[in-house]
Write a protein that holds these residues in place. Structure first.
Motif, PDB file in Angstrom:
ATOM      1  N   VAL A  66       3.051  -4.037  -8.057  1.00 22.73           N
ATOM      2  CA  VAL A  66       3.131  -2.406  -7.533  1.00 22.73           C
ATOM      3  C   VAL A  66       3.646  -1.729  -8.845  1.00 22.73           C
ATOM      4  N   SER A  67       2.952  -0.123  -8.937  1.00 21.07           N
ATOM      5  CA  SER A  67       3.367  -0.339 -10.386  1.00 21.07           C
ATOM      6  C   SER A  67       4.493   1.243  -9.364  1.00 21.07           C
ATOM      7  N   GLU A  68       6.016   1.444 -10.397  1.00 20.61           N
ATOM      8  CA  GLU A  68       6.447   1.962  -9.290  1.00 20.61           C
ATOM      9  C   GLU A  68       6.413   3.221  -9.069  1.00 20.61           C
ATOM     10  N   GLU A  69       5.548   3.634  -9.545  1.00 25.86           N
ATOM     11  CA  GLU A  69       5.285   4.893  -9.506  1.00 25.86           C
ATOM     12  C   GLU A  69       4.705   5.033  -7.729  1.00 25.86           C
ATOM     13  N   THR A  70       3.764   3.712  -7.240  1.00 25.37           N
ATOM     14  CA  THR A  70       2.951   4.171  -6.814  1.00 25.37           C
ATOM     15  C   THR A  70       2.883   3.595  -5.107  1.00 25.37           C
ATOM     16  N   LYS A  71       4.515   2.674  -6.096  1.00 27.27           N
ATOM     17  CA  LYS A  71       4.953   2.761  -4.942  1.00 27.27           C
ATOM     18  C   LYS A  71       6.136   3.838  -4.315  1.00 27.27           C
ATOM     19  N   LYS A  72       6.558   4.869  -5.280  1.00 22.78           N
ATOM     20  CA  LYS A  72       7.453   5.594  -5.283  1.00 22.78           C
ATOM     21  C   LYS A  72       6.552   7.080  -3.808  1.00 22.78           C
ATOM     22  N   LYS A  73       4.884   7.029  -4.416  1.00 21.35           N
ATOM     23  CA  LYS A  73       4.178   7.861  -3.197  1.00 21.35           C
ATOM     24  C   LYS A  73       4.486   7.242  -2.012  1.00 21.35           C
ATOM     25  N   VAL A  74       4.068   5.958  -1.708  1.00 25.51           N
ATOM     26  CA  VAL A  74       3.535   5.163  -0.936  1.00 25.51           C
ATOM     27  C   VAL A  74       5.286   5.563  -0.182  1.00 25.51           C
ATOM     28  N   ASN A  75       6.302   4.783  -0.966  1.00 30.83           N
ATOM     29  CA  ASN A  75       7.639   5.301   0.976  1.00 30.83           C
ATOM     30  C   ASN A  75       7.815   6.747   1.171  1.00 30.83           C
ATOM     31  N   GLU A  76       7.243   7.203   0.089  1.00 28.51           N
ATOM     32  CA  GLU A  76       7.385   9.633   0.837  1.00 28.51           C
ATOM     33  C   GLU A  76       6.830   9.435   1.944  1.00 28.51           C
ATOM     34  N   ALA A  77       5.222   8.814   1.599  1.00 34.38           N
ATOM     35  CA  ALA A  77       4.564   8.952   2.896  1.00 34.38           C
ATOM     36  C   ALA A  77       5.193   8.379   3.708  1.00 34.38           C
ATOM     37  N   VAL A  78       5.276   7.277   3.841  1.00 31.57           N
ATOM     38  CA  VAL A  78       6.475   6.359   4.928  1.00 31.57           C
ATOM     39  C   VAL A  78       6.714   7.623   5.355  1.00 31.57           C
ATOM     40  N   GLU A  79       8.180   7.759   4.904  1.00 29.02           N
ATOM     41  CA  GLU A  79       9.472   8.442   5.489  1.00 29.02           C
ATOM     42  C   GLU A  79       8.779   9.801   6.837  1.00 29.02           C
ATOM     43  N   GLU A  80       7.879  10.761   5.456  1.00 24.00           N
ATOM     44  CA  GLU A  80       7.023  11.870   5.814  1.00 24.00           C
ATOM     45  C   GLU A  80       6.817  11.361   7.077  1.00 24.00           C
ATOM     46  N   LEU A  81       5.709  10.598   7.369  1.00 22.85           N
ATOM     47  CA  LEU A  81       4.878   9.891   8.404  1.00 22.85           C
ATOM     48  C   LEU A  81       5.661   9.161   9.813  1.00 22.85           C
ATOM     49  N   ASN A  82       6.911   8.575   9.211  1.00 21.00           N
ATOM     50  CA  ASN A  82       8.037   7.812  10.242  1.00 21.00           C
ATOM     51  C   ASN A  82       7.135   7.023  10.862  1.00 21.00           C
ATOM     52  N   PHE A  83       6.388   6.780   9.370  1.00 19.37           N
ATOM     53  CA  PHE A  83       6.174   4.919   9.961  1.00 19.37           C
ATOM     54  C   PHE A  83       6.469   3.514  10.509  1.00 19.37           C
ATOM     55  N   LEU A  84       6.316   2.744  11.569  1.00 15.01           N
ATOM     56  CA  LEU A  84       6.737   2.070  11.579  1.00 15.01           C
ATOM     57  C   LEU A  84       5.741   0.835  12.416  1.00 15.01           C
ATOM     58  N   PRO A  85       5.514   0.067  10.407  1.00 19.27           N
ATOM     59  CA  PRO A  85       4.276  -1.373  11.071  1.00 19.27           C
ATOM     60  C   PRO A  85       4.167  -1.652  12.250  1.00 19.27           C
ATOM     61  N   ASN A  86       3.293  -2.268  12.742  1.00 18.71           N
ATOM     62  CA  ASN A  86       2.867  -2.545  14.310  1.00 18.71           C
ATOM     63  C   ASN A  86       3.119  -4.300  13.687  1.00 18.71           C
ATOM     64  N   SER A  87       4.676  -4.591  14.475  1.00 17.69           N
ATOM     65  CA  SER A  87       4.366  -5.706  13.546  1.00 17.69           C
ATOM     66  C   SER A  87       3.269  -7.137  15.043  1.00 17.69           C
TER      67      SER A  87
END
Lengths: 329, 329
Positions: A28-49
């Motif tokens: 995964v490219s660094e760029e999309t990685k960052k985009k995803v991580n930002e979205a995770v932060e903003e939405l307070n996403f926690l994966p469903n185990s």
DNA sequence: CTGTTAGCGCGTTCAG
DNA sequence: CTGAACGCGCTAACAG
């Protein structure tokens, strides 16, 4: 509930890409990685185990199999520390833990036990308090149906690791210290249960000491029972200079018996449980960090579940002296 | 792994029909019910709880929230019995249990805690050791985000039940017995923590007794601390005829202090933990069945998760005397 | 390197 | 009373 789909939309990528980022996949490219991580932060996403476990069948869910004896309080203390140590470490690693007691498997065949655990999507187990005659569990380990970590039993194969302190050396050390402090010539050793793994190892530790220091050694089987240690003490303590016990609980039983007999003998124990503080006198003992051992077991299982091979792990211990005022709060 | 699909095929019905039979839905003919059950038997089918949890969002997964204090051994004993009682009952009912410790939520907002639990598909919680100043948890209960059972705290709403023994009466009973056995005229009462719910209830029990029997009563705050009870005893025990303690741990601290002071006073405790047997003397105490209380809590949560309304449950207790030889094995 | 697609095993409408 | 079909949230090939 915010799901991986929301994150994907928010980040403007595909669902699978999010999954890859979350699980640290390589491509995964660094760029999309960052985009995803930002979205995770903003939405307070926690994966469903739970969903992850259902889908992957690999990582995630593990079981603690505890040989609980609710009649003895010292056992409670040890098991509680095992359990809390494991749960805390598992939470840290993002693993799901379920706790089971041996009694829940009574009468189950190996097959049934496997079905039972599999029906809960469990793929890794940690076993506490295994003894030689737990045949069903031995079968389970042999079959390598689960990734497994065994605490305090020297069982290792491709998918099974073993975690413990060096029992032989610890028994040697604590006994040696006690003998040296008191200039003894003979030892009464109250051993553990015959079917326990640590029993043998500790026994060879005391044997080595007796040989090296040219001490007379009487070995009796205490079965890890406080009551039995008490009886053995009444019978055999007079003729010996020092009592070495393979567990704190037995040391407490021995100590109280000595008090009733109104004679003094140095006693040492093994484990380092808080209960020792209530024994009435100070004693040397081996402090095992049960929570740390258990945390290490979880890490080891994590390692196995991620493709590692079974191996043997040794942890540290201390020789200490416990007294009442240290343990109360 | 044999799944519901296999069962369906084997029984010659649709998947959904199997599901309905398994979950005891009303509209299924006896005949197909039998066919399905036979297929379940033959294939040794066990439903996958993880998949069920993911799919239904309703029944199934629950969390134990335990306020664990790993520094005190008596607490270990109590929590261990709570946990094992709950796990055993949950297994019986086919529920999934996850154990958490308060420390894992430290610094989390209510929102974060909800997310954390939801990310594990948890919809019901049982809380042990709640105190008045656990604001986050109180918020959680107020919000009714989860079906909840609180052990030992009188919190009830539509989706929250409370389970405990009658603390007031139990404190009254054990103290009365002790006072009567010893013909006392004055009491030193070592109370629990100010922010604990049971503290107040037990306090009113002892107050009622003092009033009824016209006893002089001195109340001191022991904070459930063995050490503090010890200090209070050194300070205030001489002037009183009997020491009533709001926990066994404090009773042990008090008893040991009395022994050091070399004076005798009857002491009574509360809880009925095994550790009492190590106290050196016999004492009256209230035996709470922690495992039974916890099992009742699980049943209550099960009831709530199936549409029941929050309510208050009272369990039984005994007044007992523990001694060393009773508790060792 | 990214997106599409097909499940994991089960619960649950909604036609029939 | 039964069954087809969809979805829970996520992972994992497989294309592109």
């Amino acid at each position: 509930m915010v799901s991986i789909k929301d994150v994907a939309r928010h980040a403007g990528v595909a669902i699978s890409t999010v999954s890859k980022v979350l699980n640290h996949y390589p491509n995964v490219s660094e760029e999309t990685k960052k985009k995803v991580n930002e979205a995770v932060e903003e939405l307070n996403f926690l994966p469903n185990s739970v969903a992850a476990a259902l889908s992957s069948k690999q990582a995630g869910r593990m079981a603690l199999l505890v040989n609980l004896n609710t009649r003895t309080q010292a056992i409670d203390e040890i098991d509680m520390r095992y359990i809390s140590g494991a749960i805390n470490k598992a939470a840290e690693l993002g693993l799901d833990v379920n706790t089971f007691f041996f009694s829940m498997f009574e009468g189950m065949s190996e097959e049934e036990a496997v079905r039972y655990l599999r029906s809960q999507s469990i793929y890794g187990i940690i076993i506490y308090g295994l003894s030689k005659n737990d045949e069903m569990l031995h079968g389970l380990l042999r079959s390598q149906t689960f990734k497994a970590v065994v605490v305090d039993a020297p069982i290792v194969n491709e998918s099974t690791s073993s975690v413990s302190i060096d029992q032989e050396k610890a028994q040697y050390d604590v006994a040696k210290k006690t003998v040296m402090d008191n200039k003894c010539k003979s030892i009464l050793y109250i051993a553990g249960k015959g079917n326990g793994y640590v029993t043998e190892e500790r026994l060879s530790g005391i044997r080595r000491l007796a040989e090296e220091m040219d001490l007379e050694l009487l070995v009796r089987e205490g079965d890890f029972s406080e009551r039995k240690a008490r009886e053995i003490t009444f019978q055999d303590a007079r003729g010996k200079d020092v009592l070495v016990c393979a567990s704190d609980l037995m040391a407490i039983g021995a100590m109280r018996a000595l008090m009733e007999m109104d004679i003094f003998r140095p006693v040492c124990g093994f484990d380092g449980i808080t209960l020792m503080g209530y024994a009435g006198k100070q004693m040397n003992t081996v402090r095992q960090g049960f929570a740390e051992i258990s945390a290490a077991a979880v890490e080891e299982l994590y390692y196995l579940m991620n493709g590692g091979e079974g191996r043997k792990k040794r942890l540290d211990y201390d020789i200490i002296r416990l007294q009442y005022l240290d343990i109360i709060c």
